[in-house]
Write an enzyme that holds these catalytic residues in place. Structure first.
Site, PDB file in Angstrom:
ATOM      1  N   LYS A  83       0.861  -1.187   0.000  1.00 17.30           N
ATOM      2  CA  LYS A  83       0.000   0.000   0.000  1.00 17.30           C
ATOM      3  C   LYS A  83       0.896   1.236   0.000  1.00 17.30           C
ATOM      4  O   LYS A  83       2.018   1.173   0.502  1.00 17.30           O
ATOM      5  CB  LYS A  83      -0.890   0.018   1.251  1.00 17.30           C
ATOM      6  CG  LYS A  83      -2.121   0.876   1.132  1.00 17.30           C
ATOM      7  CD  LYS A  83      -3.266   0.145   0.468  1.00 17.30           C
ATOM      8  CE  LYS A  83      -4.410   1.073   0.171  1.00 17.30           C
ATOM      9  NZ  LYS A  83      -5.609   0.343  -0.293  1.00 17.30           N
ATOM     10  N   ASP A  88      -7.013   4.374  -4.552  1.00 12.17           N
ATOM     11  CA  ASP A  88      -7.660   4.227  -3.230  1.00 12.17           C
ATOM     12  C   ASP A  88      -8.293   5.593  -2.953  1.00 12.17           C
ATOM     13  O   ASP A  88      -8.537   6.362  -3.902  1.00 12.17           O
ATOM     14  CB  ASP A  88      -6.630   3.832  -2.161  1.00 12.17           C
ATOM     15  CG  ASP A  88      -7.284   3.406  -0.844  1.00 12.17           C
ATOM     16  OD1 ASP A  88      -7.835   2.300  -0.788  1.00 12.17           O
ATOM     17  OD2 ASP A  88      -7.270   4.190   0.132  1.00 12.17           O
TER      18      ASP A  88
HETATM   19  P1  NDP Z   1     -12.884   7.767  -2.822  1.00 11.50           P
HETATM   20  O1  NDP Z   1     -11.832   8.754  -2.568  1.00 11.50           O
HETATM   21  O2  NDP Z   1     -13.409   7.571  -4.192  1.00 11.50           O
HETATM   22  O3  NDP Z   1     -14.143   8.033  -1.866  1.00 11.50           O
HETATM   23  C1  NDP Z   1     -13.997   8.094  -0.489  1.00 11.50           C
HETATM   24  C2  NDP Z   1     -15.326   8.488   0.119  1.00 11.50           C
HETATM   25  O4  NDP Z   1     -15.228   8.407   1.547  1.00 11.50           O
HETATM   26  C3  NDP Z   1     -15.695   9.931  -0.191  1.00 11.50           C
HETATM   27  O5  NDP Z   1     -17.085  10.050  -0.180  1.00 11.50           O
HETATM   28  C4  NDP Z   1     -15.062  10.675   0.975  1.00 11.50           C
HETATM   29  O6  NDP Z   1     -15.678  11.913   1.238  1.00 11.50           O
HETATM   30  C5  NDP Z   1     -15.335   9.708   2.109  1.00 11.50           C
HETATM   31  N1  NDP Z   1     -14.309   9.855   3.153  1.00 11.50           N
HETATM   32  C6  NDP Z   1     -12.973   9.788   2.998  1.00 11.50           C
HETATM   33  N2  NDP Z   1     -12.363   9.999   4.172  1.00 11.50           N
HETATM   34  C7  NDP Z   1     -13.334  10.192   5.064  1.00 11.50           C
HETATM   35  C8  NDP Z   1     -13.357  10.463   6.448  1.00 11.50           C
HETATM   36  N3  NDP Z   1     -12.211  10.562   7.142  1.00 11.50           N
HETATM   37  N4  NDP Z   1     -14.563  10.583   7.071  1.00 11.50           N
HETATM   38  C9  NDP Z   1     -15.714  10.490   6.371  1.00 11.50           C
HETATM   39  N5  NDP Z   1     -15.764  10.239   5.058  1.00 11.50           N
HETATM   40  C10 NDP Z   1     -14.600  10.098   4.415  1.00 11.50           C
HETATM   41  O7  NDP Z   1     -12.301   6.373  -2.251  1.00 11.50           O
HETATM   42  P2  NDP Z   1     -12.802   4.891  -2.521  1.00 11.50           P
HETATM   43  O8  NDP Z   1     -14.270   4.861  -2.738  1.00 11.50           O
HETATM   44  O9  NDP Z   1     -11.909   4.302  -3.529  1.00 11.50           O
HETATM   45  O10 NDP Z   1     -12.439   4.185  -1.132  1.00 11.50           O
HETATM   46  C11 NDP Z   1     -13.381   4.083  -0.055  1.00 11.50           C
HETATM   47  C12 NDP Z   1     -12.945   2.969   0.887  1.00 11.50           C
HETATM   48  O11 NDP Z   1     -12.895   1.728   0.164  1.00 11.50           O
HETATM   49  C13 NDP Z   1     -11.549   3.126   1.500  1.00 11.50           C
HETATM   50  O12 NDP Z   1     -11.546   2.556   2.789  1.00 11.50           O
HETATM   51  C14 NDP Z   1     -10.671   2.276   0.580  1.00 11.50           C
HETATM   52  O13 NDP Z   1      -9.488   1.841   1.219  1.00 11.50           O
HETATM   53  C15 NDP Z   1     -11.621   1.117   0.318  1.00 11.50           C
HETATM   54  N6  NDP Z   1     -11.336   0.321  -0.868  1.00 11.50           N
HETATM   55  C16 NDP Z   1     -11.253   0.893  -2.114  1.00 11.50           C
HETATM   56  C17 NDP Z   1     -11.009   0.110  -3.212  1.00 11.50           C
HETATM   57  C18 NDP Z   1     -11.045   0.674  -4.593  1.00 11.50           C
HETATM   58  O14 NDP Z   1     -11.007  -0.135  -5.547  1.00 11.50           O
HETATM   59  N7  NDP Z   1     -11.126   1.977  -4.792  1.00 11.50           N
HETATM   60  C19 NDP Z   1     -10.744  -1.330  -3.081  1.00 11.50           C
HETATM   61  C20 NDP Z   1     -10.941  -1.848  -1.752  1.00 11.50           C
HETATM   62  C21 NDP Z   1     -11.193  -1.037  -0.691  1.00 11.50           C
HETATM   63  P3  NDP Z   1     -15.096  13.267   0.584  1.00 11.50           P
HETATM   64  O15 NDP Z   1     -15.706  13.319  -0.790  1.00 11.50           O
HETATM   65  O16 NDP Z   1     -15.554  14.335   1.490  1.00 11.50           O
HETATM   66  O17 NDP Z   1     -13.602  13.123   0.527  1.00 11.50           O
END
Ligand code: NDP
Length: 444
Positions: free
Chosen positions: A124, A164
């Site tokens: 990571k 991510d």
């Molecule tokens: P994105 O950046 O596309 O979206 C993240 C979302 O979570 C946004 O809505 C963001 O809000 C919100 N967010 C981020 N940080 C916080 C926080 N501290 N408190 C509240 N809301 C928060 O990321 P992903 O959708 O790719 O990832 C989401 C999760 O899924 C993570 O845990 C990631 O590790 C996991 N994941 C992702 C994969 C992938 O293929 N992308 C694969 C496997 C797991 P805002 O718009 O305000 O930033």
């Protein structure tokens, strides 16, 4: 191995890394029994070699904003374990990124990748760079500067990064462009690329779709139909968007989504048209979820998470530790029957224990969200073969992988009373494969 002693020892050696310790603790306490049935593991101190990453690169990233001001951020790559394949795992850009967070993610990734059935080790990376409010040119300059440091340590058979939080198709393309220029090769050393440059169909959808496929497998064990079920989703990024897309397609009713500022509650359900609006809002304009509530006249709660809203199923898809013990109790009191994690480690240890004690269907992220990295693995295969599969073909393979992950969880997690402890199942299945490979390769 005594899990408590190993954890205490790690706490002493890495005192400022709570997320890393939390992830290790969750795994070690569930694999302890199985581990101790193998004295050869203990003899070769397998546990420390598995918990401590192979190596961590950290570097300064210097970049210039549109006004000419020069900024520095920290960049990292954690190469956790490559016993079963090249290091593989995403890159996160978020102001909260620390070595502890990346170490927890790389540790989890190792077990997750083991579950996928594909030959991928765990890694990571990321930076404390905050992409919010930055122009396209600033994002490009940052991504290029990040890769100017990172490129030496990665490669198609060495370490393959992906997206991510804060890193989507745009950022991957900028990073891959610079990597290609420096390494003088076009071998696909990043996944999540856009289609024109070797990306795979269904990769953007894969984590969200995969989580729903896993949920369907869990519901099947209890003969429950997803149709008409009320679902609370958190987040509104990549994972959340495609989770909601698949849920709508299957006839479920999604009532919540969120971002880091708050959540929306739409009792009528988010339909296709409303989801299109969210995708445009978040992906094109990088707006706030609050604007959804203003447009559709529904409730918006600032500074809160959606777990207080009544639902049958919860799918946390934003970030780590976003669902605590109190939230878990509220969900249960409101009749929630299943929780399937799109995010990595979204539930705190208290929440996990609450779900396990209630014996609801609870899928930890390393099983339920493994569809993303699985499809990244399929992207690597397509790149190596210099061809691309159809969306149907990739989707079928994704479904097959999620089914297989579910089967592994059942195999190792089935309890005497017939219920399935998916936490134990996923941890033991993921661990055994890596452990066997490490044992076979000798003391490294
Ligand atoms: P994105 O950046 O596309 O979206 C993240 C979302 O979570 C946004 O809505 C963001 O809000 C919100 N967010 C981020 N940080 C916080 C926080 N501290 N408190 C509240 N809301 C928060 O990321 P992903 O959708 O790719 O990832 C989401 C999760 O899924 C993570 O845990 C990631 O590790 C996991 N994941 C992702 C994969 C992938 O293929 N992308 C694969 C496997 C797991 P805002 O718009 O305000 O930033």
């Amino acid at each position: 191995m005594k899990a408590n002693e190993v954890i205490d020892n790690l706490k002493r050696r890495f005192p400022n890394e709570p997320e890393y310790i939390q992830a290790v603790e969750e795994v070690l306490t569930t694999i302890e029994d199985v581990y101790n049935q193998h004295p050869e593991f203990e003899k070769s101190n397998l546990i420390e070699r598995l918990c401590i990453p192979d190596r961590i690169f950290s570097f300064r990233v210097t970049w210039q904003d549109d006004k000419g001001a020069v900024h520095t951020n920290m960049g990292y790559r954690v190469q956790h374990n490559n016993a079963i394949g090249p290091y593989k795992g995403g890159i996160r850009f978020h102001s909260s990124v620390t070595p502890s967070i990346l170490k927890f993610l790389a540790f989890e990734q190792t077990f997750k990748n083991s579950l996928t059935t594909l030959p991928m080790g765990g890694g990571k990376g990321g930076s404390d760079f905050n992409p919010k409010g930055k122009s396209n040119a600033e994002i490009m300059r940052f991504c290029q500067a990040f890769v100017m440091e990172l490129w030496r340590y990665i490669g198609p058979e060495t370490d393959v990064p992906a997206g991510d939080i804060g890193v989507g198709g745009r950022e991957v393309s900028f990073m891959y462009g610079m990597y290609k220029k420096l390494a003088r090769e076009n071998t696909g050393t990043f996944t999540g690329k856009s289609l024109e440059m070797g990306g795979s169909l269904i990769r953007p959808e894969a984590t969200g779709y995969g989580n729903v496929y896993f949920l369907l497998e869990m519901l099947k064990t209890k003969n429950i139909d997803i149709k008409g079920k009320v679902v609370a989703v958190s987040g509104s990024g990549n994972v959340a968007q495609y989770t909601v897309e698949k849920l709508i397609e299957l006839g479920a009713k999604v009532v919540t989504m969120s971002d880091s500022n708050g959540y929306i509650y739409d009792p009528d359900g988010i339909d296709r048209e409303k989801l299109d609006y969210i995708m445009e809002l978040k992906n094109l304009y990088r707006g706030r979820i609050k604007e959804y509530a203003e447009k559709y006249g529904c409730k918006y709660v600032e500074g809160a998470r959606p777990w207080g809203e009544k639902c049958d199923i919860a799918m946390p898809s934003a970030t780590q530790n976003e669902l605590n013990g109190e939230d878990a109790k509220t969900l249960l009191a409101n009749g929630c029957i299943a929780v399937s994690e799109g995010a990595n480690m979204p539930s705190t240890p208290e929440a996990i224990n609450t779900f396990l004690a209630a014996k609801i269907l609870y899928a930890p992220g390393k099983a339920a969200n493994a569809g993303g990295v699985s499809t990244s693995g399929l992207e690597m295969t397509q790149n190596a073969m210099h061809l691309g599969w159809s969306a149907e073909e990739v989707d079928q393979k994704l479904k097959g992988i999620m089914k297989s992950i579910h089967e592994q969880c059942v195999k190792y997690g089935k309890q005497e009373d017939g219920t399935i402890n998916y936490v134990k199942g996923a941890n033991v299945a993921g661990f055994m494969k890596v452990a066997k490979a490490m044992m076979a390769q000798g003391i490294l």
